[in-house]
Design a protein around this motif. Structure first.
Motif, PDB file in Angstrom:
ATOM      1  N   ILE A   1       0.865  -1.181   0.038  1.00 21.73           N
ATOM      2  CA  ILE A   1       0.097   0.025  -0.026  1.00 21.73           C
ATOM      3  C   ILE A   1       0.794   1.397  -0.089  1.00 21.73           C
ATOM      4  O   ILE A   1       1.735   1.540   0.910  1.00 21.73           O
ATOM      5  CB  ILE A   1      -0.985   0.027   1.195  1.00 21.73           C
ATOM      6  CG1 ILE A   1      -1.872  -1.273   1.333  1.00 21.73           C
ATOM      7  CG2 ILE A   1      -1.544   1.257   1.370  1.00 21.73           C
ATOM      8  CD1 ILE A   1      -2.560  -1.342   2.693  1.00 21.73           C
ATOM      9  N   VAL A   2       0.792   1.875  -0.971  1.00 18.85           N
ATOM     10  CA  VAL A   2       1.176   3.668  -0.754  1.00 18.85           C
ATOM     11  C   VAL A   2       0.353   4.339  -0.470  1.00 18.85           C
ATOM     12  O   VAL A   2      -0.867   4.369  -0.365  1.00 18.85           O
ATOM     13  CB  VAL A   2       1.752   3.957  -2.321  1.00 18.85           C
ATOM     14  CG1 VAL A   2       2.907   3.037  -2.875  1.00 18.85           C
ATOM     15  CG2 VAL A   2       0.629   3.853  -3.432  1.00 18.85           C
ATOM     16  N   GLU A   3       0.875   5.635  -0.028  1.00 18.39           N
ATOM     17  CA  GLU A   3       0.073   6.765   0.699  1.00 18.39           C
ATOM     18  C   GLU A   3      -1.078   7.245  -0.111  1.00 18.39           C
ATOM     19  O   GLU A   3      -1.925   7.899   0.319  1.00 18.39           O
ATOM     20  CB  GLU A   3       0.971   7.684   1.419  1.00 18.39           C
ATOM     21  CG  GLU A   3       2.018   7.432   2.549  1.00 18.39           C
ATOM     22  CD  GLU A   3       3.311   6.811   1.750  1.00 18.39           C
ATOM     23  OE1 GLU A   3       3.318   6.456   0.792  1.00 18.39           O
ATOM     24  OE2 GLU A   3       4.045   6.409   2.990  1.00 18.39           O
ATOM     25  N   SER A   4      -0.874   7.095  -1.752  1.00 15.00           N
ATOM     26  CA  SER A   4      -1.815   7.909  -2.261  1.00 15.00           C
ATOM     27  C   SER A   4      -3.001   6.710  -2.657  1.00 15.00           C
ATOM     28  O   SER A   4      -4.007   7.063  -3.273  1.00 15.00           O
ATOM     29  CB  SER A   4      -1.067   8.220  -3.684  1.00 15.00           C
ATOM     30  OG  SER A   4      -0.623   7.092  -4.131  1.00 15.00           O
ATOM     31  N   ALA A   5      -2.935   5.616  -2.042  1.00 14.97           N
ATOM     32  CA  ALA A   5      -3.993   4.614  -2.245  1.00 14.97           C
ATOM     33  C   ALA A   5      -5.216   5.269  -1.614  1.00 14.97           C
ATOM     34  O   ALA A   5      -5.280   5.994  -1.040  1.00 14.97           O
ATOM     35  CB  ALA A   5      -3.542   3.244  -1.536  1.00 14.97           C
ATOM     36  N   PRO A   6      -6.325   4.574  -2.222  1.00 15.19           N
ATOM     37  CA  PRO A   6      -7.732   5.130  -1.587  1.00 15.19           C
ATOM     38  C   PRO A   6      -7.587   4.853  -0.221  1.00 15.19           C
ATOM     39  O   PRO A   6      -7.151   3.722   0.180  1.00 15.19           O
ATOM     40  CB  PRO A   6      -8.696   4.148  -2.442  1.00 15.19           C
ATOM     41  CG  PRO A   6      -8.090   3.674  -3.673  1.00 15.19           C
ATOM     42  CD  PRO A   6      -6.484   3.674  -3.258  1.00 15.19           C
ATOM     43  N   THR A   7      -8.617   5.623   0.393  1.00 12.83           N
ATOM     44  CA  THR A   7      -8.900   5.429   1.903  1.00 12.83           C
ATOM     45  C   THR A   7     -10.232   5.093   1.921  1.00 12.83           C
ATOM     46  O   THR A   7     -11.120   6.136   1.777  1.00 12.83           O
ATOM     47  CB  THR A   7      -8.322   6.713   2.675  1.00 12.83           C
ATOM     48  OG1 THR A   7      -8.769   7.864   2.057  1.00 12.83           O
ATOM     49  CG2 THR A   7      -6.892   6.787   2.985  1.00 12.83           C
ATOM     50  N   SER A   8     -10.664   4.059   2.416  1.00 12.80           N
ATOM     51  CA  SER A   8     -11.885   3.558   2.572  1.00 12.80           C
ATOM     52  C   SER A   8     -11.742   2.621   3.778  1.00 12.80           C
ATOM     53  O   SER A   8     -12.076   1.356   3.726  1.00 12.80           O
ATOM     54  CB  SER A   8     -12.340   2.807   1.423  1.00 12.80           C
ATOM     55  OG  SER A   8     -13.595   2.564   1.559  1.00 12.80           O
ATOM     56  N   PRO A   9     -11.856   3.050   5.136  1.00 10.33           N
ATOM     57  CA  PRO A   9     -11.509   2.229   6.319  1.00 10.33           C
ATOM     58  C   PRO A   9     -12.852   1.290   6.483  1.00 10.33           C
ATOM     59  O   PRO A   9     -13.868   1.557   6.089  1.00 10.33           O
ATOM     60  CB  PRO A   9     -11.569   2.954   7.484  1.00 10.33           C
ATOM     61  CG  PRO A   9     -11.397   4.478   6.871  1.00 10.33           C
ATOM     62  CD  PRO A   9     -11.955   4.425   5.358  1.00 10.33           C
ATOM     63  N   THR A  10     -12.434   0.073   6.897  1.00  4.40           N
ATOM     64  CA  THR A  10     -13.726  -1.060   7.127  1.00  4.40           C
ATOM     65  C   THR A  10     -13.921  -1.151   8.620  1.00  4.40           C
ATOM     66  O   THR A  10     -14.673  -1.876   8.896  1.00  4.40           O
ATOM     67  CB  THR A  10     -12.919  -2.436   6.558  1.00  4.40           C
ATOM     68  OG1 THR A  10     -11.635  -2.670   7.395  1.00  4.40           O
ATOM     69  CG2 THR A  10     -12.770  -2.468   5.371  1.00  4.40           C
ATOM     70  N   ASN A  11     -13.773  -0.111   9.583  1.00  5.65           N
ATOM     71  CA  ASN A  11     -14.039  -0.251  10.674  1.00  5.65           C
ATOM     72  C   ASN A  11     -13.811   1.250  11.459  1.00  5.65           C
ATOM     73  O   ASN A  11     -13.200   2.085  10.663  1.00  5.65           O
ATOM     74  CB  ASN A  11     -13.174  -0.986  11.689  1.00  5.65           C
ATOM     75  CG  ASN A  11     -11.629  -0.868  11.670  1.00  5.65           C
ATOM     76  OD1 ASN A  11     -11.059   0.533  11.922  1.00  5.65           O
ATOM     77  ND2 ASN A  11     -10.698  -1.639  10.718  1.00  5.65           N
ATOM     78  N   PRO A  12     -14.688   1.509  12.444  1.00  7.25           N
ATOM     79  CA  PRO A  12     -14.748   2.958  12.997  1.00  7.25           C
ATOM     80  C   PRO A  12     -13.256   3.494  13.613  1.00  7.25           C
ATOM     81  O   PRO A  12     -13.027   4.671  13.146  1.00  7.25           O
ATOM     82  CB  PRO A  12     -15.619   2.717  13.970  1.00  7.25           C
ATOM     83  CG  PRO A  12     -16.623   1.644  13.503  1.00  7.25           C
ATOM     84  CD  PRO A  12     -15.810   0.735  13.143  1.00  7.25           C
TER      85      PRO A  12
END
Ligand code: NAD
Ligand code: UPG
Length: 320
Positions: free
Chosen positions: A127-138
């Motif tokens: 994973i690179v820092e420009s990857a999408p951010t879509s957390p799977t938990n709160p």
């Protein structure tokens, strides 16, 4: 040049190791911790200790501080799924109050403990820092919200900030190691089985799309992680928010971790397959190219056997 730093969460696992590294580098350290998950004896000798909440940081922060290293948070993925409000309150509202106190006091340097959990299930690894951010938990969502908050603070009010997105921290440094009560993290739990303090380790799901069906994580030695924090203090630049992943780029499955503990400790470790834990991505493995390039970070303790050996030494030295 030596400085004076506020370390929030410095009675906890990672904060205590970083506080110790700051002291060894000649800095003055004030630990602010409310001891909800930390321990008074985790505060390194040589650091001042304030027992208090980050929401009240304004009481202790003044212009004599050169910066803040912010570890204080709740950080259990599984718990955050069942008690999300706890995470929004402490991690997000707490950090908002801390940032306001820093603004008020004119303290303009921050290193923040962000997390791999901000990415969610990655489309590509490493994973690179420009990857999408879509957390799977709160938990991951709360940390991502803080990262956004910090970006705004840097742009609008001249904060110089570095968010370090840790992957799975493990191992120990001197007197300081992983200690949560109750324990929730994989390596210390497996070590408790080796010590005979637990009958078996539960493997949370063996039907993930990974080679052996169990979740894959990137385990990073806490001392390598601590070194990145000192480099981040040097790299923090007024008005900028730098985000760096911290991991080794090697993924190990839950079953590989258990096998490593068997090898290192010489103990048989019974395992039982349990249902998946809510909120767990299948694979989290870092590219740390940004940390190497921008911070000059060069981790030297990547070997999982070595990481587990240090954690095992620490577990055996503890009396409870
Ligand atoms: N351990 C990991 O693998 C990992 C991975 C990624 C990110 N992180 C982040 O690193 C940080 C440290 O994690 P850790 O494993 O050392 O956790 P920890 O629970 O051992 O330490 C957190 C510390 O913060 C303190 N704290 C919590 N809320 C507070 C508040 N409102 N005011 C004052 N003190 C407060 C706790 O008492 C504790 O001492 C956390 O922000 C966590 O989200 C940890
Ligand atoms: O008894 C257990 C405990 C954990 N696991 C699994 O082991 C893996 C690692 O779990 P754990 O040690 O709890 O770490 P994570 O949930 O991966 O989260 C850690 O690593 C994240 C970054 O990857 C950080 O954001 C979190 O703060 C930190 O707790 C996960 O797949 C768990 O499902 C088990 O199978 N059995």
């Amino acid at each position: 040049m030596s400085g004076k730093y506020l370390v929030t969460g410095g009675a906890g696992y990672v904060g205590s190791v970083v506080a110790q590294h700051l002291l060894e580098a000649g800095h003055e350290v004030v630990v602010l911790d409310n001891l909800t998950t930390g321990f008074r004896e985790g505060v390194p000798a040589g650091a001042s200790f304030v027992e208090g909440d980050i929401r009240d940081a304004a009481k202790w922060l003044d212009s004599s501080f050169d910066g803040v290293l912010h570890f204080a948070a709740f950080s259990q993925v599984g718990e955050s799924v069942v008690k999300p409000e706890k995470y929004w309150d402490n991690n997000v509202a707490g950090t908002m109050a801390l940032l306001a106190a820093m603004r008020e006091a004119g303290v303009r340097k921050l290193v923040f403990s962000s997390t791999a959990a901000t990415y969610g299930e990655p489309e590509q690894v490493p994973i690179v820092e420009s990857a999408p951010t879509s957390p799977t938990n709160p938990y991951g969502a709360s940390k991502l919200a803080v990262d956004h908050m910090i970006s705004g603070e840097a742009a609008a009010h001249g904060l110089g900030a570095v968010s370090l997105r840790y992957f799975n921290v493990a191992g120990a440094y001197g007197e300081y190691g992983e200690r949560h009560d109750p324990e929730s993290h994989l390596i210390p739990l497996v070590l408790q089985v080796a010590q005979g303090r637990r009958d078996a380790i539960s493997v949370f799901g063996d039907d993930y799309p990974t080679p052996d069906g169990t979740c894959v994580r990137d385990y990073i030695h806490v001392a390598d992680l601590a070194e990145a924090h000192l480099l981040a203090l040097d790299a923090a630049t007024t008005g900028e928010h730098l985000i760096c992943n911290l991991g080794n780029g090697n993924g190990f499955s839950v079953r590989e971790v258990i096998e490593t503990v068997r090898r290192v400790t010489g103990h048989p470790i019974p395992e039982v397959v349990a249902p998946r834990r809510g909120g767990d991505p299948a694979v989290l493995v870092a590219s740390a190219a940004t940390a190497r390039e921008k911070l000059g970070w060069n981790p030297s303790r990547a070997d999982l056997d070595g990481i587990v050996t240090d954690a095992w030494d620490f577990a055996q030295r503890r009396d409870n």
